[in-house]
Write an enzyme that holds these catalytic residues in place. Structure first.
Site, mmCIF file in Angstrom:
data_model
loop_
_atom_site.group_PDB
_atom_site.id
_atom_site.type_symbol
_atom_site.label_atom_id
_atom_site.label_comp_id
_atom_site.label_asym_id
_atom_site.label_seq_id
_atom_site.Cartn_x
_atom_site.Cartn_y
_atom_site.Cartn_z
ATOM 1 N N TRP A 114 39.848 -84.797 50.821
ATOM 2 C CA TRP A 114 40.068 -85.085 52.235
ATOM 3 C C TRP A 114 41.338 -84.463 52.796
ATOM 4 C CZ3 TRP A 114 44.807 -87.137 52.149
ATOM 5 C CH2 TRP A 114 45.201 -87.840 50.997
ATOM 6 N N LYS A 138 29.464 -82.467 48.418
ATOM 7 C CA LYS A 138 29.803 -83.869 48.570
ATOM 8 C C LYS A 138 31.254 -83.948 49.035
ATOM 9 C CE LYS A 138 30.734 -88.249 46.394
ATOM 10 N NZ LYS A 138 31.927 -88.364 47.297
ATOM 11 N N ALA A 140 34.628 -85.911 50.827
ATOM 12 C CA ALA A 140 35.253 -87.226 50.755
ATOM 13 C C ALA A 140 34.716 -88.118 51.873
ATOM 14 C CB ALA A 140 36.772 -87.093 50.871
ATOM 15 N N SER A 141 34.585 -89.398 51.583
ATOM 16 C CA SER A 141 33.938 -90.323 52.526
ATOM 17 C C SER A 141 34.762 -90.572 53.781
ATOM 18 C CB SER A 141 33.660 -91.658 51.835
ATOM 19 O OG SER A 141 34.870 -92.258 51.381
ATOM 20 N N GLY A 190 40.212 -82.378 43.186
ATOM 21 C CA GLY A 190 40.389 -83.820 43.192
ATOM 22 C C GLY A 190 41.353 -84.277 42.123
ATOM 23 N N SER A 191 41.170 -85.511 41.685
ATOM 24 C CA SER A 191 42.091 -86.137 40.742
ATOM 25 C C SER A 191 41.791 -85.709 39.307
ATOM 26 C CB SER A 191 41.985 -87.659 40.842
ATOM 27 O OG SER A 191 40.722 -88.098 40.372
ATOM 28 N N GLU A 212 40.258 -77.932 40.221
ATOM 29 C CA GLU A 212 41.622 -77.904 40.765
ATOM 30 C C GLU A 212 42.043 -79.357 40.911
ATOM 31 O OE1 GLU A 212 44.570 -78.580 42.550
ATOM 32 O OE2 GLU A 212 43.614 -77.990 44.434
ATOM 33 N N LEU A 213 42.953 -79.787 40.025
ATOM 34 C CA LEU A 213 43.214 -81.215 39.858
ATOM 35 C C LEU A 213 44.610 -81.638 40.284
ATOM 36 C CD1 LEU A 213 41.474 -81.614 36.393
ATOM 37 C CD2 LEU A 213 40.484 -81.763 38.668
ATOM 38 N N CYS A 246 48.201 -80.738 46.950
ATOM 39 C CA CYS A 246 48.306 -80.504 45.515
ATOM 40 C C CYS A 246 49.462 -79.567 45.191
ATOM 41 C CB CYS A 246 46.994 -79.964 44.976
ATOM 42 S SG CYS A 246 46.395 -78.495 45.833
#
Length: 435
Positions: A114, A138, A140-141, A190-191, A212-213, A246
């Site tokens: 997001w 998909k 982020a909500s 993401g995480s 990519e974390l 990030c």
């Protein structure tokens, strides 16, 4: 957000697989023309798209506008360079002729974050669309407006079939989508826990993945640094997008002889950041994307203070707004040093020697990038091999640019986005030999 069920998601994947059979047959020039149309939409509707970003996740409107313009810049880069990147490469061998081609592999799944709801998607999607792949994403909500707009941007009236579809799907079903026979690869931004789960699932089904974390980038200020440049850059590197990036500088490693001057100037510039309405073009620092994120950040700061960190400024939360904060005397065992602080908190640690700075920088489990400020550029260039990072920026903050590969090592993930290298991650690099 209204989630679809797993069966509906499978139907979307099947539809995109049918579209892929048509898209892959389009000429490279035709695919580039569609990207030109995407670029034109961005430039024509910049404010509309920027307002969606700001509404979704509280990014100040000026920064949201910059995000849209950066996406257009990325389009231009690939429009101009893709023909060269994708042309067959002749290889001299013992055979009459041998060469390499770069071909698409099919429908790709993107699991997107997001914090940069347009940019993260564009840097994954644009080079792969030109290559000939297509997408289910998909998102982020908490960024539904951005997700809806992205689907309209990528799907052209000039085509009679879709090349990009959203999957408004619960996270627990992502593994089922990866397992679908028509999904040929997955990219996650993401995480670290999400990355481990995606990698495990992708590996189980022999699907290519790019992860990519995130990172905990060090920002090193050597004794001979241009202090005004370093501090001005430090403010932007840490506080842009309320620190929710990030590649944001998170750990500031400063030579001990600069301690008082650095902290004084840093505090002055951080406290001068303009707060206000997120839709005001003059606003420089706004709320975090969600209140729970601000609460989590507050816990990290408070725990670090309890362990001896000194609060220089900030440190207060009001709802989802967390004050721009500087902590000094930070040591490696403190949460703000060990963990990825995803918010406007700068952790400052002091060093005596460059060797110590390198050691402190490499203590992180992440390895996305590092910034080093020094007037002795040749010396720093000679030392870049010592940093366990995907990138080293000298006298500049970490940024992602279409011309350069982007990605990390260690717990920051694997694979690269952007540049020609990013274009090849989901390519079938095919060898052709003629006797």
């Amino acid at each position: 957000m209204n989630y679809i069920n797993k069966e509906k998601a499978f139907w979307v994947v099947e539809e995109l697989h049918d579209s892929y059979q048509k898209w892959r047959k389009c000429t490279l020039q035709k695919r580039i023309e569609i990207i030109e149309e995407v670029r034109d939409k961005l430039l024509k509707n910049t404010e509309l798209y920027a307002r969606a970003i700001t509404s979704d996740m509280n990014k100040p409107i000026s920064q949201a506008i910059a995000e849209i313009k950066k996406c257009a810049y990325l389009c231009d880069y690939y429009i101009e360079n893709s023909e060269n990147f994708l042309k067959p490469q002749q290889i001299k061998t013992k055979w009459t002729e041998s060469y390499i081609t770069f071909e698409p592999i099919g429908v790709l799944l993107g699991v997107m974050p997001w914090n940069f709801p347009f940019w993260q998607v564009f840097r994954f999607v644009i080079p792969n669309l030109i290559l000939g792949n297509i997408f289910v994403v998909k998102h982020a909500s908490n960024v539904p407006k951005s997700a809806d707009l992205l689907e309209t941007i990528f799907n052209s009236d000039k085509l009679k079939f879709p090349i990009y579809k959203n999957l408004f799907l619960e996270s627990k079903f992502v593994a089922d989508i990866i397992a679908h026979k028509h999904i040929k690869g997955v990219s996650l931004t993401g995480s670290e826990p999400a990355g481990r789960a995606i990698a495990q699932c992708a590996g189980q089904h022999l699907k290519k993945s790019v992860l990519e974390l995130g990172g905990s980038a060090a920002f090193i200020v050597c004794e001979d640094a241009d202090l005004e440049l370093a501090v001005s850059t430090a403010v932007n590197a840490r506080m842009q997008n309320a620190g929710q990036s990030c590649i944001a500088a998170k750990r500031f490693l400063v030579h001990e002889n600069l301690k008082e001057k650095f902290l004084s100037l840093f505090k002055l510039k951080v406290e001068a950041l303009k707060k206000g309405d997120k839709f005001d073009l003059n606003t420089e620092i706004g709320e975090m994307a969600r209140e729970d994120l601000a609460i989590e950040l507050e816990k990290l700061v408070n725990e670090s203070i309890s362990l001896g960190a000194k609060l220089i400024c900030g440190g207060k939360r009001e709802g989802s707004f967390y004050e721009p904060t500087i902590l000094s005397e930070v040591t490696p065992e403190m949460p703000v040093f060990k963990e990825e602080t995803f918010g406007p908190v700068a952790a400052v640690t002091f060093f005596k020697t460059f060797d110590e700075a390198v050691t402190l920088s490499n203590l992180s489990d992440f390895g996305l990038g590092v910034s080093v400020f020094s007037k002795d550029v040749e010396f720093i260039k000679s030392q870049t091999y010592r940093f366990e990072e995907g990138a080293v920026y000298i006298n500049e903050m970490l940024i992602s640019d279409p011309h350069l590969p982007f990605g990390g090592v260690k717990n920051s993930g694997y694979g690269r986005e952007l540049s020609q290298f990013g274009m090849y991650e989901f390519a079938n690099i095919k060898t052709v030999v003629i006797k």
